[in-house]
Write a protein that holds these residues in place. Sequence first.
Motif, mmCIF file in Angstrom:
data_model
loop_
_atom_site.group_PDB
_atom_site.id
_atom_site.type_symbol
_atom_site.label_atom_id
_atom_site.label_comp_id
_atom_site.label_asym_id
_atom_site.label_seq_id
_atom_site.Cartn_x
_atom_site.Cartn_y
_atom_site.Cartn_z
ATOM 1 N N ILE A 1 0.809 -1.206 0.000
ATOM 2 C CA ILE A 1 0.000 0.000 0.000
ATOM 3 C C ILE A 1 0.853 1.272 0.000
ATOM 4 N N GLY A 2 2.099 1.153 0.433
ATOM 5 C CA GLY A 2 3.004 2.295 0.383
ATOM 6 C C GLY A 2 3.252 2.780 -1.029
ATOM 7 N N GLY A 3 2.902 1.948 -2.027
ATOM 8 C CA GLY A 3 3.076 2.347 -3.420
ATOM 9 C C GLY A 3 2.227 3.541 -3.818
ATOM 10 N N PHE A 4 1.167 3.818 -3.047
ATOM 11 C CA PHE A 4 0.383 5.026 -3.318
ATOM 12 C C PHE A 4 1.283 6.267 -3.339
ATOM 13 N N ALA A 5 2.339 6.251 -2.536
ATOM 14 C CA ALA A 5 3.208 7.428 -2.405
ATOM 15 C C ALA A 5 3.906 7.785 -3.710
ATOM 16 N N ILE A 6 4.119 6.818 -4.599
ATOM 17 C CA ILE A 6 4.807 7.122 -5.854
ATOM 18 C C ILE A 6 3.983 8.084 -6.704
ATOM 19 N N MET A 7 2.675 8.113 -6.467
ATOM 20 C CA MET A 7 1.811 9.013 -7.229
ATOM 21 C C MET A 7 1.968 10.481 -6.801
ATOM 22 N N ILE A 8 2.747 10.713 -5.744
ATOM 23 C CA ILE A 8 3.058 12.091 -5.363
ATOM 24 C C ILE A 8 3.910 12.757 -6.443
ATOM 25 N N ILE A 9 4.725 11.976 -7.140
ATOM 26 C CA ILE A 9 5.636 12.552 -8.136
ATOM 27 C C ILE A 9 4.878 13.213 -9.282
ATOM 28 N N PRO A 10 3.976 12.498 -9.994
ATOM 29 C CA PRO A 10 3.222 13.212 -11.043
ATOM 30 C C PRO A 10 2.348 14.324 -10.475
ATOM 31 N N SER A 11 1.857 14.151 -9.247
ATOM 32 C CA SER A 11 1.042 15.202 -8.630
ATOM 33 C C SER A 11 1.862 16.476 -8.444
ATOM 34 N N ALA A 12 3.103 16.317 -8.003
ATOM 35 C CA ALA A 12 3.970 17.470 -7.790
ATOM 36 C C ALA A 12 4.325 18.142 -9.110
ATOM 37 N N ILE A 13 4.550 17.341 -10.141
ATOM 38 C CA ILE A 13 4.807 17.911 -11.465
ATOM 39 C C ILE A 13 3.589 18.712 -11.923
ATOM 40 N N GLY A 14 2.399 18.169 -11.664
ATOM 41 C CA GLY A 14 1.172 18.881 -12.014
ATOM 42 C C GLY A 14 1.052 20.203 -11.275
ATOM 43 N N LEU A 15 1.483 20.238 -10.018
ATOM 44 C CA LEU A 15 1.440 21.490 -9.251
ATOM 45 C C LEU A 15 2.391 22.526 -9.834
ATOM 46 N N VAL A 16 3.588 22.089 -10.207
ATOM 47 C CA VAL A 16 4.543 23.014 -10.835
ATOM 48 C C VAL A 16 3.960 23.574 -12.132
ATOM 49 N N ALA A 17 3.323 22.704 -12.924
ATOM 50 C CA ALA A 17 2.715 23.156 -14.177
ATOM 51 C C ALA A 17 1.584 24.143 -13.915
ATOM 52 N N ALA A 18 0.803 23.903 -12.856
ATOM 53 C CA ALA A 18 -0.294 24.820 -12.516
ATOM 54 C C ALA A 18 0.246 26.193 -12.130
ATOM 55 N N ILE A 19 1.332 26.199 -11.345
ATOM 56 C CA ILE A 19 1.947 27.471 -10.946
ATOM 57 C C ILE A 19 2.490 28.201 -12.172
ATOM 58 N N ALA A 20 3.118 27.432 -13.079
ATOM 59 C CA ALA A 20 3.646 28.049 -14.300
ATOM 60 C C ALA A 20 2.521 28.617 -15.154
ATOM 61 N N LEU A 21 1.420 27.894 -15.234
ATOM 62 C CA LEU A 21 0.274 28.383 -16.003
ATOM 63 C C LEU A 21 -0.264 29.681 -15.408
ATOM 64 N N GLN A 22 -0.277 29.770 -14.088
ATOM 65 C CA GLN A 22 -0.761 30.981 -13.434
ATOM 66 C C GLN A 22 0.165 32.173 -13.707
ATOM 67 N N ARG A 23 1.462 31.877 -13.858
ATOM 68 C CA ARG A 23 2.439 32.953 -14.005
ATOM 69 C C ARG A 23 2.563 33.476 -15.432
ATOM 70 N N VAL A 24 2.330 32.610 -16.419
ATOM 71 C CA VAL A 24 2.497 33.051 -17.799
ATOM 72 C C VAL A 24 1.375 34.005 -18.181
ATOM 73 N N SER A 25 1.635 34.769 -19.195
ATOM 74 C CA SER A 25 0.622 35.725 -19.652
ATOM 75 C C SER A 25 -0.583 34.976 -20.181
ATOM 76 N N ALA A 26 -1.759 35.539 -19.920
ATOM 77 C CA ALA A 26 -2.992 34.929 -20.423
ATOM 78 C C ALA A 26 -3.009 34.988 -21.929
ATOM 79 N N LEU A 27 -3.604 33.949 -22.525
ATOM 80 C CA LEU A 27 -3.750 33.959 -23.977
ATOM 81 C C LEU A 27 -4.650 35.100 -24.413
ATOM 82 N N PRO A 28 -4.364 35.747 -25.530
ATOM 83 C CA PRO A 28 -5.306 36.722 -26.058
ATOM 84 C C PRO A 28 -6.583 36.041 -26.496
ATOM 85 N N HIS A 29 -7.645 36.809 -26.588
ATOM 86 C CA HIS A 29 -8.913 36.273 -27.071
ATOM 87 C C HIS A 29 -8.708 35.681 -28.455
#
Length: 389
Positions: free
Chosen positions: A356-384
């Motif tokens: 059951i400790g294998g659930f912890a390996i899923m923290i890695i893609p989750s953390a990558i997703g968080l970094v991507a979310a932060i990057a998305l928030q920081r980049v300029s918004a797309l124009p209409h």
Amino acid sequence: MNTNTFRFAAYFGAFYLTLGAFLPYFPVWLEGRGISAEWIGWIGAAGYAGRFIISPIAARWSDKAPLQRQPIWALALIAVIAFAMHLPTSSPWPLLILALFASACFFGQIPLADAFAMRESRAGKIPFGPVRAFGSAVFVLANFSAGALLDLSGSESVMVFVVTGAVFVVISAFTLPKGEPPAPDTDRKIDWVQFGRLVRGPLGWALLASACIQGAHGFYYYFSAIAWVEQGHSQFTVGALWATGVMIEIAFLWWSGKGLLGRLTPAQLFAVGAIGSILRWGLTSLGPPLPVLFGLQLFHALTYAATYIGFLRFAVESMPDRHTATVQAINSALSGGVIMALAAAVSGYFYAWVGIGGFAIMIIPSAIGLVAAIALQRVSALPHHKEID
């Protein structure tokens, strides 16, 4: 309820009845057949890869089919045959091949059925929301009933349940309205040069965030039932845990357009999903007591639903109209195909290693997703989209 509404409700009910047994308990059936955790992971990966392969083929077929129910019924028929062929099989390689065909054809139906039902709804022939909600309700019922059946009859009952459900899917698919093919749209050609520029900007971060957070469900989908039974929980309890996640997901989706949830940006929704994912999988890996485990299942509203709404909102708000369908297809292929297949394959080895400790390996893609979310928030918004040439 008119006849068409009943037909679609019957189809979605049959589909999600089958899915509600297959998704949590197919790995339990594999384990009962003596398949190792590593092979269970690879068989799961083959199933997700099959979805990735069939999706564009099925979409193209649906666009050209003279009757909209035709490809849905054909895929349902192939799926039930492939599921039935599992019954006499206990060797890993044949099961891997069968899983690829069965998952590809079973899961390949739902985008076609959703699109067909949505077109019928827009034409005023059926109410889409209640029909799909009925499917979700049956999924929850299947979680409970299949789990109870396993407790009474053992793991072999899983595939009997799945094959029986798949037969009903074939019958209900054949009774769907004939449906006319969608009209060709010559004004929505893809400008791939422009699309490439979008991928290098916010779209790339949105795709990465969505794929990684959704892909982090890989261990849950293929090893949660096995791990929780190993902890001493009954199959019925496992079904109740899965049902809890689905019910909170439905509630989140229902309220997602209202109040604070309606005001969250896609990046914020991704961030919420990623943080929820890190907490959910990290704490679940510790093997908490049952009440805590039920509490952690409430995080499914964040790990799945918030992420799903985040990308949908991004595609609608930030993408040119002619790219929206393509972006959705790419996101589905990445999150539900490629990344999920990798996660399933890796999960098999980690379950064999640490349980059951294998659930912890899923923290890695989750953390990558968080970094991507932060990057998305920081980049300029797309124009209409009207400002993009």
